[in-house]
Scaffold this motif. Structure first.
Motif, PDB file in Angstrom:
ATOM      1  N   LEU A  51       0.846  -1.187   0.000  1.00 51.89           N
ATOM      2  CA  LEU A  51       0.000   0.000   0.000  1.00 51.89           C
ATOM      3  C   LEU A  51       0.888   1.245   0.000  1.00 51.89           C
ATOM      4  N   SER A  52       0.549   2.200  -0.797  1.00 51.68           N
ATOM      5  CA  SER A  52       1.366   3.424  -0.816  1.00 51.68           C
ATOM      6  C   SER A  52       0.833   4.413   0.232  1.00 51.68           C
ATOM      7  N   GLY A  53       1.702   5.357   0.603  1.00 47.02           N
ATOM      8  CA  GLY A  53       1.295   6.391   1.542  1.00 47.02           C
ATOM      9  C   GLY A  53       0.120   7.198   1.003  1.00 47.02           C
ATOM     10  N   ALA A  54       0.125   7.446  -0.284  1.00 43.95           N
ATOM     11  CA  ALA A  54      -0.955   8.249  -0.881  1.00 43.95           C
ATOM     12  C   ALA A  54      -2.297   7.517  -0.757  1.00 43.95           C
ATOM     13  N   GLU A  55      -2.247   6.179  -0.951  1.00 43.34           N
ATOM     14  CA  GLU A  55      -3.494   5.412  -0.833  1.00 43.34           C
ATOM     15  C   GLU A  55      -4.000   5.420   0.621  1.00 43.34           C
ATOM     16  N   LEU A  56      -3.063   5.272   1.537  1.00 38.63           N
ATOM     17  CA  LEU A  56      -3.491   5.285   2.940  1.00 38.63           C
ATOM     18  C   LEU A  56      -4.031   6.668   3.318  1.00 38.63           C
ATOM     19  N   TRP A  57      -3.391   7.691   2.805  1.00 39.68           N
ATOM     20  CA  TRP A  57      -3.844   9.057   3.095  1.00 39.68           C
ATOM     21  C   TRP A  57      -5.284   9.234   2.631  1.00 39.68           C
ATOM     22  N   GLN A  58      -5.570   8.709   1.438  1.00 40.89           N
ATOM     23  CA  GLN A  58      -6.916   8.824   0.868  1.00 40.89           C
ATOM     24  C   GLN A  58      -7.935   8.063   1.740  1.00 40.89           C
ATOM     25  N   TRP A  59      -7.533   6.867   2.164  1.00 37.22           N
ATOM     26  CA  TRP A  59      -8.423   6.088   3.045  1.00 37.22           C
ATOM     27  C   TRP A  59      -8.676   6.846   4.349  1.00 37.22           C
ATOM     28  N   ARG A  60      -7.602   7.425   4.907  1.00 36.63           N
ATOM     29  CA  ARG A  60      -7.729   8.134   6.192  1.00 36.63           C
ATOM     30  C   ARG A  60      -8.676   9.332   6.055  1.00 36.63           C
ATOM     31  N   GLN A  61      -8.585  10.054   4.954  1.00 32.00           N
ATOM     32  CA  GLN A  61      -9.479  11.196   4.741  1.00 32.00           C
ATOM     33  C   GLN A  61     -10.941  10.747   4.770  1.00 32.00           C
ATOM     34  N   ALA A  62     -11.217   9.652   4.044  1.00 27.32           N
ATOM     35  CA  ALA A  62     -12.597   9.143   3.973  1.00 27.32           C
ATOM     36  C   ALA A  62     -13.042   8.620   5.342  1.00 27.32           C
ATOM     37  N   ALA A  63     -12.131   7.945   6.038  1.00 25.67           N
ATOM     38  CA  ALA A  63     -12.480   7.378   7.354  1.00 25.67           C
ATOM     39  C   ALA A  63     -12.775   8.506   8.350  1.00 25.67           C
ATOM     40  N   GLN A  64     -12.000   9.571   8.291  1.00 25.42           N
ATOM     41  CA  GLN A  64     -12.236  10.685   9.223  1.00 25.42           C
ATOM     42  C   GLN A  64     -13.566  11.375   8.913  1.00 25.42           C
ATOM     43  N   ALA A  65     -13.875  11.519   7.631  1.00 28.48           N
ATOM     44  CA  ALA A  65     -15.155  12.146   7.261  1.00 28.48           C
ATOM     45  C   ALA A  65     -16.319  11.282   7.750  1.00 28.48           C
ATOM     46  N   ALA A  66     -16.173   9.962   7.614  1.00 26.73           N
ATOM     47  CA  ALA A  66     -17.241   9.058   8.071  1.00 26.73           C
ATOM     48  C   ALA A  66     -17.379   9.131   9.591  1.00 26.73           C
ATOM     49  N   ALA A  67     -16.246   9.317  10.277  1.00 18.79           N
ATOM     50  CA  ALA A  67     -16.294   9.427  11.741  1.00 18.79           C
ATOM     51  C   ALA A  67     -17.091  10.659  12.143  1.00 18.79           C
ATOM     52  N   ILE A  68     -16.787  11.779  11.520  1.00 17.56           N
ATOM     53  CA  ILE A  68     -17.487  13.024  11.863  1.00 17.56           C
ATOM     54  C   ILE A  68     -18.985  12.854  11.590  1.00 17.56           C
ATOM     55  N   ALA A  69     -19.305  12.204  10.497  1.00 15.30           N
ATOM     56  CA  ALA A  69     -20.720  12.027  10.127  1.00 15.30           C
ATOM     57  C   ALA A  69     -21.463  11.133  11.106  1.00 15.30           C
ATOM     58  N   THR A  70     -20.735  10.258  11.815  1.00 16.10           N
ATOM     59  CA  THR A  70     -21.416   9.332  12.733  1.00 16.10           C
ATOM     60  C   THR A  70     -21.084   9.647  14.193  1.00 16.10           C
ATOM     61  N   ASP A  71     -20.577  10.847  14.436  1.00 13.29           N
ATOM     62  CA  ASP A  71     -20.343  11.314  15.804  1.00 13.29           C
ATOM     63  C   ASP A  71     -19.287  10.504  16.556  1.00 13.29           C
TER      64      ASP A  71
END
Ligand SMILES: C[S@@+](CC[C@H](N)C(=O)[O-])C[C@H]1O[C@@H](n2cnc3c(N)ncnc32)[C@H](O)[C@@H]1O
Length: 308
Positions: free
Chosen positions: A16-36
């Motif tokens: 896995l590249s750093g860029a791919e993980l970065w992209q996953w982390r962005q989406a995961a953080q957005a989902a976290a905010i959306a679900t409190d």
């Protein structure tokens, strides 16, 4: 993120590249905010599973890394994160570890996640004892992950620590933690109920420290879903008024403590007055005090066994 969707971040067999993980982390953080859920918890998981430290994560400097040493596949990482968001599984269980004092402790759903508040019980044990008290036998009753036993072993280098739990699964985790932190030869582990396995130490303990189950049974269902649905009921349920275990510990400790031995427990906000009164009524204890945690709440009670 819909858990039924295939992860768009699958990297197949290649690293896995750093860029791919970065992209996953962005989406995961957005989902976290959306679900409190606290978005910082994404980094907690990545620290445990991707070997990245907090600063690297905060600065996002891993983004330029060619390969990330993720110990699970990205699909598995994503599945763990979905379990956090969807099932409210505590992040500590998903990561398999939690920081506590200076330890990184292994945790599983068999043990209560050791809380920051409980860290203070070790400082309190230090503040309430002299050098002479810290030699000899000390017990951690209801050791769970072994947190208090490890804390005592480190704070009292000349003491022999005894850690008891009635859950064999919890004891297995506690023993692993002791091994990982080089404290296995300082702590003896016993399976059984409270003082029961300590017959050979009657009258010999310099101190007893415990964070027993203390939640009144009718409040259990009002706790956060992370707690009530995922942490062991055995670690939480204190009976009708929450004081079943605490009453048992104050009634049985006099047979095991040395005269002058320390009795120290954690309890719930609002229980300190009842517990100090119960201790007084036994007629066996002196120097009965409640102690505040760092938030200013009475969360601990200590006492000394009266001299004979
Ligand atoms: C609140 S948890 C505390 C765990 C750990 N000491 C901590 O502070 O994180 C209470 C612990 O008491 C244990 N326990 C409950 N009933 C017990 C009993 N009768 N004898 C021994 N341990 C018991 C539970 O298994 C659980 O590990």
């Amino acid at each position: 993120m819909d858990p039924s969707d295939p992860s768009p971040f699958l990297a197949g067999d290649r690293p896995l590249s750093g860029a791919e993980l970065w992209q996953w982390r962005q989406a995961a953080q957005a989902a976290a905010i959306a679900t409190d859920v606290n978005p910082y918890e994404v980094d907690w998981l990545l620290q445990a599973l991707a070997g990245l430290d907090r600063l690297t994560l905060q600065l996002g400097s891993f983004r330029s890394q060619e390969a990330i040493a993720l110990t699970v596949s990205l699909a598995e990482l994503d599945d763990l994160w979905q379990r956090r968001l969807r099932d409210r599984q505590p992040i500590q269980y998903l990561a398999g570890r939690t920081p506590w004092r200076e330890f990184s402790l292994r945790v599983s759903p068999a043990v209560l996640i050791p809380r920051p508040d409980t860290e203070e019980i070790i400082d309190l044990a230090c503040a309430l004892t002299t050098e002479a008290d810290r030699i000899g036998h000390w017990v951690d009753l209801g050791t769970g992950s072994g947190a208090i036993a490890l804390g005592l072993a480190q704070a009292f280098p000349q003491a022999q620590i005894h850690a008891i739990d009635c859950s064999p699964e919890a004891l297995a985790i506690a023993q692993q933690n002791a091994v990982e932190h080089g404290l296995r030869d300082r702590i003896q582990f016993f399976h059984g109920s409270w003082f029961d396995p300590l017959d050979a130490l009657r009258g010999q303990l310099r101190g007893m420290v415990s964070n027993p189950p203390y939640i009144p049974r009718n409040l259990l269902s009002t706790l956060q879903p992370e707690v009530v649905h995922h942490e062991p009921t055995l670690a939480l349920d204190g009976g009708e008024d929450g004081l079943d275990a605490i009453r048992h510990l104050m009634e049985t400790a006099p047979a095991y403590l040395q005269p002058g031995g320390l009795w120290l427990v954690e309890l719930m906000v609002g229980q300190a007055i009842a517990v100090t009164q119960l201790l007084q009524h036994t007629g066996r204890y002196t120097a009965i005090h409640s102690h505040r945690d760092l938030s200013g709440n009475d969360r601990f009670v200590s006492a000394r066994l009266k001299m004979a």
